[in-house]
Design a protein around this motif. Structure first.
Motif, PDB file in Angstrom:
ATOM      1  N   ALA A 106       0.834  -1.210   0.000  1.00  0.00           N
ATOM      2  CA  ALA A 106       0.000   0.000   0.000  1.00  0.00           C
ATOM      3  C   ALA A 106       0.865   1.255   0.000  1.00  0.00           C
ATOM      4  CB  ALA A 106      -0.940  -0.012   1.196  1.00  0.00           C
ATOM      5  N   ARG A 107       1.920   1.268   0.796  1.00  0.00           N
ATOM      6  CA  ARG A 107       2.816   2.438   0.835  1.00  0.00           C
ATOM      7  C   ARG A 107       3.527   2.614  -0.508  1.00  0.00           C
ATOM      8  NH1 ARG A 107       5.375   0.469   5.808  1.00  0.00           N
ATOM      9  NH2 ARG A 107       7.261   0.496   4.569  1.00  0.00           N
ATOM     10  N   THR A 108       3.949   1.505  -1.103  1.00  0.00           N
ATOM     11  CA  THR A 108       4.640   1.574  -2.377  1.00  0.00           C
ATOM     12  C   THR A 108       3.693   2.056  -3.472  1.00  0.00           C
ATOM     13  OG1 THR A 108       6.041  -0.260  -1.661  1.00  0.00           O
ATOM     14  CG2 THR A 108       6.064   0.267  -3.999  1.00  0.00           C
ATOM     15  N   GLN A 109       2.454   1.563  -3.469  1.00  0.00           N
ATOM     16  CA  GLN A 109       1.474   2.001  -4.460  1.00  0.00           C
ATOM     17  C   GLN A 109       1.207   3.494  -4.326  1.00  0.00           C
ATOM     18  OE1 GLN A 109      -0.165   0.005  -7.040  1.00  0.00           O
ATOM     19  NE2 GLN A 109      -0.264   2.137  -7.669  1.00  0.00           N
ATOM     20  N   LYS A 110       1.122   4.003  -3.096  1.00  0.00           N
ATOM     21  CA  LYS A 110       0.907   5.434  -2.872  1.00  0.00           C
ATOM     22  C   LYS A 110       2.093   6.230  -3.407  1.00  0.00           C
ATOM     23  CE  LYS A 110      -0.070   8.889   0.693  1.00  0.00           C
ATOM     24  NZ  LYS A 110       0.534   9.927  -0.113  1.00  0.00           N
ATOM     25  N   PHE A 111       3.319   5.761  -3.180  1.00  0.00           N
ATOM     26  CA  PHE A 111       4.504   6.427  -3.689  1.00  0.00           C
ATOM     27  C   PHE A 111       4.470   6.496  -5.218  1.00  0.00           C
ATOM     28  CE2 PHE A 111       8.790   6.051  -5.474  1.00  0.00           C
ATOM     29  CZ  PHE A 111       9.355   7.234  -4.998  1.00  0.00           C
ATOM     30  N   ILE A 112       4.138   5.383  -5.870  1.00  0.00           N
ATOM     31  CA  ILE A 112       4.069   5.344  -7.329  1.00  0.00           C
ATOM     32  C   ILE A 112       3.018   6.330  -7.831  1.00  0.00           C
ATOM     33  CG2 ILE A 112       3.385   3.892  -9.305  1.00  0.00           C
ATOM     34  CD1 ILE A 112       4.667   1.514  -7.708  1.00  0.00           C
ATOM     35  N   ALA A 113       1.849   6.355  -7.185  1.00  0.00           N
ATOM     36  CA  ALA A 113       0.779   7.273  -7.587  1.00  0.00           C
ATOM     37  C   ALA A 113       1.205   8.725  -7.399  1.00  0.00           C
ATOM     38  CB  ALA A 113      -0.489   6.977  -6.799  1.00  0.00           C
ATOM     39  N   ASP A 114       1.880   9.025  -6.290  1.00  0.00           N
ATOM     40  CA  ASP A 114       2.341  10.395  -6.037  1.00  0.00           C
ATOM     41  C   ASP A 114       3.334  10.858  -7.104  1.00  0.00           C
ATOM     42  OD1 ASP A 114       0.758  10.472  -3.778  1.00  0.00           O
ATOM     43  OD2 ASP A 114       2.430  10.228  -2.367  1.00  0.00           O
ATOM     44  N   VAL A 115       4.286  10.012  -7.443  1.00  0.00           N
ATOM     45  CA  VAL A 115       5.285  10.367  -8.455  1.00  0.00           C
ATOM     46  C   VAL A 115       4.615  10.482  -9.830  1.00  0.00           C
ATOM     47  CG1 VAL A 115       7.358   9.584  -9.672  1.00  0.00           C
ATOM     48  CG2 VAL A 115       7.226   9.405  -7.182  1.00  0.00           C
ATOM     49  N   SER A 128       1.641  11.283 -10.559  1.00  0.00           N
ATOM     50  CA  SER A 128       0.775  12.461 -10.669  1.00  0.00           C
ATOM     51  C   SER A 128       1.563  13.717 -11.028  1.00  0.00           C
ATOM     52  CB  SER A 128       0.000  12.682  -9.363  1.00  0.00           C
ATOM     53  OG  SER A 128       0.870  13.130  -8.336  1.00  0.00           O
ATOM     54  N   ARG A 129       2.868  13.691 -10.811  1.00  0.00           N
ATOM     55  CA  ARG A 129       3.713  14.850 -11.121  1.00  0.00           C
ATOM     56  C   ARG A 129       4.324  14.786 -12.518  1.00  0.00           C
ATOM     57  NH1 ARG A 129       7.634  14.235  -6.567  1.00  0.00           N
ATOM     58  NH2 ARG A 129       6.281  12.787  -5.520  1.00  0.00           N
ATOM     59  N   PRO A 187       3.322   6.159 -16.305  1.00  0.00           N
ATOM     60  CA  PRO A 187       2.248   5.162 -16.225  1.00  0.00           C
ATOM     61  C   PRO A 187       1.920   4.822 -14.770  1.00  0.00           C
ATOM     62  CG  PRO A 187       4.322   4.063 -16.612  1.00  0.00           C
ATOM     63  CD  PRO A 187       4.614   5.545 -16.621  1.00  0.00           C
ATOM     64  N   MET A 188       0.703   4.396 -14.547  1.00  0.00           N
ATOM     65  CA  MET A 188       0.327   3.847 -13.237  1.00  0.00           C
ATOM     66  C   MET A 188       0.520   2.331 -13.341  1.00  0.00           C
ATOM     67  SD  MET A 188      -0.520   6.082 -11.031  1.00  0.00           S
ATOM     68  CE  MET A 188      -1.234   4.956  -9.866  1.00  0.00           C
ATOM     69  N   PHE A 189       1.093   1.742 -12.311  1.00  0.00           N
ATOM     70  CA  PHE A 189       1.301   0.301 -12.325  1.00  0.00           C
ATOM     71  C   PHE A 189       1.346  -0.201 -10.894  1.00  0.00           C
ATOM     72  CE2 PHE A 189       5.354   2.435 -12.332  1.00  0.00           C
ATOM     73  CZ  PHE A 189       6.075   1.774 -11.369  1.00  0.00           C
ATOM     74  N   ALA A 190       1.104  -1.480 -10.736  1.00  0.00           N
ATOM     75  CA  ALA A 190       1.187  -2.104  -9.417  1.00  0.00           C
ATOM     76  C   ALA A 190       2.656  -2.284  -9.059  1.00  0.00           C
ATOM     77  CB  ALA A 190       0.487  -3.455  -9.428  1.00  0.00           C
TER      78      ALA A 190
END
Length: 102
Positions: A11-20, A22-23, A28-31
């Motif tokens: 969950a923390r890693t997915q949030k980090f990927i989403a945050d990056v 978004s900038r 791409p968004m990925f698991a």
């Protein structure tokens, strides 16, 4: 792929990927995952499926013969590359069990 458990670091890693992502508009968004095997080139999707089916058959045979399950892997190095979306690599020790599996 290896994926981290979502209830822990996943969950923390997915949030980090989403945050990056978004900038960076083209990101791409990925698991979160680690690709176990990559860099294959096949002439067709059918040829790729045949090759990967053979790997699965060998793994089933390995387990039927009493081999360790799951396959144990040891890291030999962590290296960086310059391929977009594939820039950190974890190299594995080339053990007889790993070679036999693939």
């Amino acid at each position: 792929w290896l994926e981290p458990p979502p209830e822990t670091i996943g969950a923390r890693t997915q949030k980090f990927i989403a945050d990056v992502a978004s900038r960076v508009p083209s990101a791409p968004m990925f698991a979160p995952h680690v690709t176990l095997l990559g860099g294959f080139t096949f002439d067709s999707d059918e040829a790729a499926c045949v090759a990967f089916d053979a790997v699965l058959v060998r793994e089933k045979e390995r387990r039927a013969e009493g081999a360790e399950a799951p396959l144990r892997c040891s890291t030999s190095a962590i290296v960086c590359g310059d391929r977009r979306h594939q820039c950190v690599y974890v190299k594995l020790e080339k053990t007889p069990a790993l070679v036999a599996a693939f």
